[in-house]
Scaffold this active site. Structure first.
Site, mmCIF file in Angstrom:
data_model
loop_
_atom_site.group_PDB
_atom_site.id
_atom_site.type_symbol
_atom_site.label_atom_id
_atom_site.label_comp_id
_atom_site.label_asym_id
_atom_site.label_seq_id
_atom_site.Cartn_x
_atom_site.Cartn_y
_atom_site.Cartn_z
ATOM 1 N N LEU A 125 0.853 -1.202 0.000
ATOM 2 C CA LEU A 125 0.000 0.000 0.000
ATOM 3 C C LEU A 125 0.887 1.251 0.000
ATOM 4 O O LEU A 125 0.752 2.120 -0.845
ATOM 5 C CB LEU A 125 -0.909 -0.025 1.240
ATOM 6 C CG LEU A 125 -1.769 1.216 1.476
ATOM 7 C CD1 LEU A 125 -2.804 1.378 0.358
ATOM 8 C CD2 LEU A 125 -2.495 1.141 2.833
ATOM 9 N N GLY A 131 2.140 7.611 2.812
ATOM 10 C CA GLY A 131 2.238 6.723 3.976
ATOM 11 C C GLY A 131 0.930 6.786 4.749
ATOM 12 O O GLY A 131 -0.042 6.100 4.421
ATOM 13 N N ASP A 240 -7.342 -3.704 9.224
ATOM 14 C CA ASP A 240 -8.060 -4.241 10.406
ATOM 15 C C ASP A 240 -7.414 -5.557 10.848
ATOM 16 O O ASP A 240 -7.316 -5.852 12.042
ATOM 17 C CB ASP A 240 -9.527 -4.534 10.072
ATOM 18 C CG ASP A 240 -10.392 -3.276 10.011
ATOM 19 O OD1 ASP A 240 -9.908 -2.199 10.397
ATOM 20 O OD2 ASP A 240 -11.554 -3.391 9.565
ATOM 21 N N GLN A 279 11.839 0.129 45.135
ATOM 22 C CA GLN A 279 10.471 0.485 44.771
ATOM 23 C C GLN A 279 10.363 1.153 43.401
ATOM 24 O O GLN A 279 9.370 0.964 42.693
ATOM 25 C CB GLN A 279 9.849 1.369 45.848
ATOM 26 C CG GLN A 279 9.562 0.554 47.119
ATOM 27 C CD GLN A 279 8.896 1.360 48.200
ATOM 28 O OE1 GLN A 279 8.992 2.597 48.229
ATOM 29 N NE2 GLN A 279 8.231 0.683 49.114
ATOM 30 N N GLY A 339 20.265 -0.857 33.276
ATOM 31 C CA GLY A 339 21.370 0.109 33.356
ATOM 32 C C GLY A 339 22.257 0.023 32.120
ATOM 33 O O GLY A 339 21.771 -0.167 31.005
ATOM 34 N N GLU A 363 1.591 0.433 10.048
ATOM 35 C CA GLU A 363 0.163 0.074 10.186
ATOM 36 C C GLU A 363 -0.634 1.145 10.957
ATOM 37 O O GLU A 363 -1.464 0.851 11.806
ATOM 38 C CB GLU A 363 0.000 -1.312 10.801
ATOM 39 C CG GLU A 363 0.721 -2.363 9.961
ATOM 40 C CD GLU A 363 -0.023 -3.654 9.789
ATOM 41 O OE1 GLU A 363 -1.253 -3.663 9.946
ATOM 42 O OE2 GLU A 363 0.636 -4.654 9.485
ATOM 43 N N GLY A 364 -0.321 2.408 10.640
ATOM 44 C CA GLY A 364 -0.995 3.542 11.265
ATOM 45 C C GLY A 364 -0.129 4.076 12.385
ATOM 46 O O GLY A 364 0.093 3.388 13.393
ATOM 47 N N THR A 365 0.373 5.300 12.200
ATOM 48 C CA THR A 365 1.270 5.867 13.220
ATOM 49 C C THR A 365 0.520 6.094 14.535
ATOM 50 O O THR A 365 -0.720 6.126 14.564
ATOM 51 C CB THR A 365 1.835 7.227 12.758
ATOM 52 O OG1 THR A 365 0.725 8.126 12.591
ATOM 53 C CG2 THR A 365 2.612 7.124 11.444
HETATM 54 N N1 CAA Z 1 -13.023 -1.821 6.147
HETATM 55 C C1 CAA Z 1 -13.717 -1.571 5.017
HETATM 56 N N2 CAA Z 1 -13.949 -0.307 4.549
HETATM 57 C C2 CAA Z 1 -13.401 0.702 5.245
HETATM 58 C C3 CAA Z 1 -12.638 0.506 6.410
HETATM 59 C C4 CAA Z 1 -12.459 -0.822 6.860
HETATM 60 N N3 CAA Z 1 -11.766 -1.067 7.948
HETATM 61 N N4 CAA Z 1 -12.220 1.695 6.871
HETATM 62 C C5 CAA Z 1 -12.694 2.623 6.035
HETATM 63 N N5 CAA Z 1 -13.414 2.020 5.055
HETATM 64 C C6 CAA Z 1 -14.121 2.671 3.950
HETATM 65 C C7 CAA Z 1 -15.014 3.789 4.504
HETATM 66 O O1 CAA Z 1 -16.298 3.302 4.835
HETATM 67 C C8 CAA Z 1 -15.050 4.755 3.343
HETATM 68 O O2 CAA Z 1 -16.000 4.283 2.393
HETATM 69 P P1 CAA Z 1 -17.072 5.298 1.724
HETATM 70 O O3 CAA Z 1 -16.229 6.225 0.891
HETATM 71 O O4 CAA Z 1 -17.953 4.417 0.930
HETATM 72 O O5 CAA Z 1 -17.744 5.995 2.848
HETATM 73 C C9 CAA Z 1 -13.663 4.627 2.717
HETATM 74 O O6 CAA Z 1 -13.171 3.340 3.115
HETATM 75 C C10 CAA Z 1 -12.706 5.694 3.184
HETATM 76 O O7 CAA Z 1 -12.580 5.547 4.613
HETATM 77 P P2 CAA Z 1 -12.298 6.779 5.568
HETATM 78 O O8 CAA Z 1 -13.291 7.869 5.283
HETATM 79 O O9 CAA Z 1 -12.197 6.266 6.966
HETATM 80 O O10 CAA Z 1 -10.881 7.234 5.034
HETATM 81 P P3 CAA Z 1 -9.999 8.363 5.578
HETATM 82 O O11 CAA Z 1 -9.443 9.062 4.399
HETATM 83 O O12 CAA Z 1 -10.686 9.173 6.637
HETATM 84 O O13 CAA Z 1 -8.831 7.511 6.267
HETATM 85 C C11 CAA Z 1 -6.892 7.261 7.575
HETATM 86 C C12 CAA Z 1 -7.838 8.185 6.833
HETATM 87 C C13 CAA Z 1 -7.600 6.621 8.756
HETATM 88 C C14 CAA Z 1 -5.778 8.136 8.073
HETATM 89 C C15 CAA Z 1 -6.361 6.137 6.653
HETATM 90 O O14 CAA Z 1 -5.855 6.715 5.467
HETATM 91 C C16 CAA Z 1 -5.280 5.339 7.341
HETATM 92 O O15 CAA Z 1 -5.573 4.422 8.108
HETATM 93 N N6 CAA Z 1 -3.977 5.657 7.070
HETATM 94 C C17 CAA Z 1 -2.867 4.879 7.577
HETATM 95 C C18 CAA Z 1 -2.446 3.894 6.528
HETATM 96 C C19 CAA Z 1 -1.570 2.830 7.120
HETATM 97 O O16 CAA Z 1 -1.813 2.312 8.197
HETATM 98 N N7 CAA Z 1 -0.540 2.466 6.359
HETATM 99 C C20 CAA Z 1 0.392 1.438 6.748
HETATM 100 C C21 CAA Z 1 0.403 0.309 5.757
HETATM 101 S S1 CAA Z 1 1.480 -0.991 6.305
HETATM 102 C C22 CAA Z 1 2.592 -1.184 5.042
HETATM 103 O O17 CAA Z 1 2.372 -0.737 3.972
HETATM 104 C C23 CAA Z 1 3.915 -1.849 5.311
HETATM 105 C C24 CAA Z 1 3.894 -3.335 5.459
HETATM 106 O O18 CAA Z 1 4.370 -4.130 4.655
HETATM 107 C C25 CAA Z 1 3.363 -3.884 6.702
#
Ligand code: CAA
Length: 396
Positions: A125, A131, A240, A279, A339, A363-365
């Protein structure tokens, strides 16, 4: 409400603990020091059945519930974060998302190999300029007959060099200011795909992280997950699942800190008295215990919601946010208790300190989850019922 773990849970937890102590802990100091990931551990995880945890038997998995996945992540991260990261990307972000969004044909095609570990999955992603603001991603997909042509790059990809296939999120090439997001399962053998390792990480040095590149990669249309327009929702639902594994793993770091500090508190004496009697040391130990026990309640709740097929975006954000912060605090306190010995890699706590810092970014700061929690409480954010849900645990 039942807070007890079943005998099946306890057996699995014990098995994952033993696996961690026998297969991961030996040599971890060297692998971490030399920033060398050991692919054979991934293969052993597959052979032990760990990569099929929480995948239904119909698709080649162990058929265990979702709490089982959390327990495995906790025990693996107690050994080393790099092993839990494998579970996060392979099982959480990739396999469970495929279970949630795949057609019956796609689930039958991919899940059995993923569950056995004969194929490894990862997630793409994040991009160099997208990010936290994932919606700004630039990777494009252009429809061409029975295929899509992918162009772009992803960064901070765990298992970039090892995974056989990636769940990749792109936007349609001609979708303008309001992008249409699309998700694909991209096989690494496709022409135009390549990966490159990332060097110089602060933590998780025994894990593989890299960049992946798509240069006119032709992906068959039957590798698209969901419909055109579902891509962002698929990414968020993948998170999630991934955040659940990170939250449960963070508890394992706290337990590892307690393991190390308990030994040190009894061994190290000041003026003839064990430092565990002091303590201020006890205060740090007590905080770790609180972080571990509260952390378990938070992730058990999410596991229970997954079992019941309930949406848990808010609850998993809370668990990930709090558990990762508490793990970092526990690791910082563990260094403090040790230490000067805590400042070198002769003891494991400095590794816990470095490893736990990363989980407050990926996975989300920490800040994103803080804002998300405030927005829910103030009514600026709410969760609608999902169009496509993770199947509830069949035995629930
Ligand atoms: N399940 C399904 N649908 C979802 C959902 C979920 N958990 N969460 C949101 N949606 C849907 C919403 O319902 C919405 O749909 P509609 O347009 O139909 O209403 C749509 O997705 C957009 O959702 P939001 O309005 O919540 O989106 P947002 O722009 O407000 O989100 C944010 C903002 C929460 C900051 C989000 O962008 C976010 O979580 N950012 C962090 C990203 C992240 O964690 N990146 C790390 C990736 S890890 C990686 O890449 C490295 C690796 O290898 C591990």
């Amino acid at each position: 409400m039942d807070f007890g773990l079943t005998s099946e849970h306890q057996l699995l937890r014990e098995m994952a603990y033993k696996f961690g102590q026998q297969e991961i802990v030996p040599g971890i100091q060297e692998r971490d020091r030399e920033a060398k990931s050991d692919r054979s551990i991934l293969e052993k995880m597959g052979a032990a059945g760990l990569l099929g945890v929480s995948i239904p038997e119909a698709y080649g998995g162990s058929g265990t519930d979702y709490i089982s996945l959390g327990l495995v992540c906790e025990e693996l991260e107690r050994a080393d974060t790099s092993a839990r990261v494998v579970m996060s990307v392979h099982s959480g972000l990739h396999s469970l998302t495929l279970l949630q969004w795949g057609t019956e044909e796609q689930k039958k095609r991919w899940l059995p190999q993923l569950a056995s570990g004969s194929k490894v999955g990862a997630f793409g992603l994040t991009e160099p300029s997208a990010g936290s603001d994932a919606i700004s991603l630039k990777t494009t997909a252009r429809r061409d007959g029975d295929s899509y042509i992918l162009n772009g790059e992803k960064t901070w990809i765990s298992l970039a060099d090892y995974a056989d296939q990636f769940l990749v999120v792109a936007k349609l090439a001609d979708s303008g200011d309001k992008p249409t997001f699309v998700a694909f399962i991209v096989d690494r053998t496709l022409a135009g795909f390549h990966s490159k390792p990332l060097k110089g990480k602060l933590g998780v040095r025994a894990g593989n992280t890299g960049q992946i590149f798509f240069d006119d990669v032709r992906v068959p249309a039957d590798c698209r997950l969901g419909e055109e327009g579902d891509g962002f929702k698929i990414a968020m639902s993948a998170l999630d699942h991934g955040r659940y594994t990170v939250a449960s793993g963070a508890v394992g770091i706290i337990t590892a800190c307690l393991d190390a500090c308990t030994v040190y508190c009894h061994d190290r004496k000041v003026q003839g008295e064990e430092i565990g009697r002091k303590q201020l040391v006890q205060q740090m130990i007590a905080n770790m215990v609180a972080g571990r026990d509260i952390g378990r309640l938070l992730y058990y709740q999410v596991g229970w919601m997954k079992n019941a097929g309930l949406r848990h975006t808010r609850e998993v954000s809370m668990a990930k946010w709090q558990n990762c912060a508490n793990a970092f605090k526990a690791a910082n306190d563990a260094v403090e208790i040790h230490g000067a010995y805590g400042y070198c890699d002769e003891f494991p706590v400095e590794r816990y300190f470095r490893n736990s810092r990363g989980a407050m970014i990926y996975e989300g700061t920490h800040e994103i989850h803080t804002i998300v929690q405030a927005e829910y409480e103030l009514g600026y954010r709410s969760d609608k019922p999902l169009k496509v849900t993770l199947p509830p645990f069949e035995g629930a």
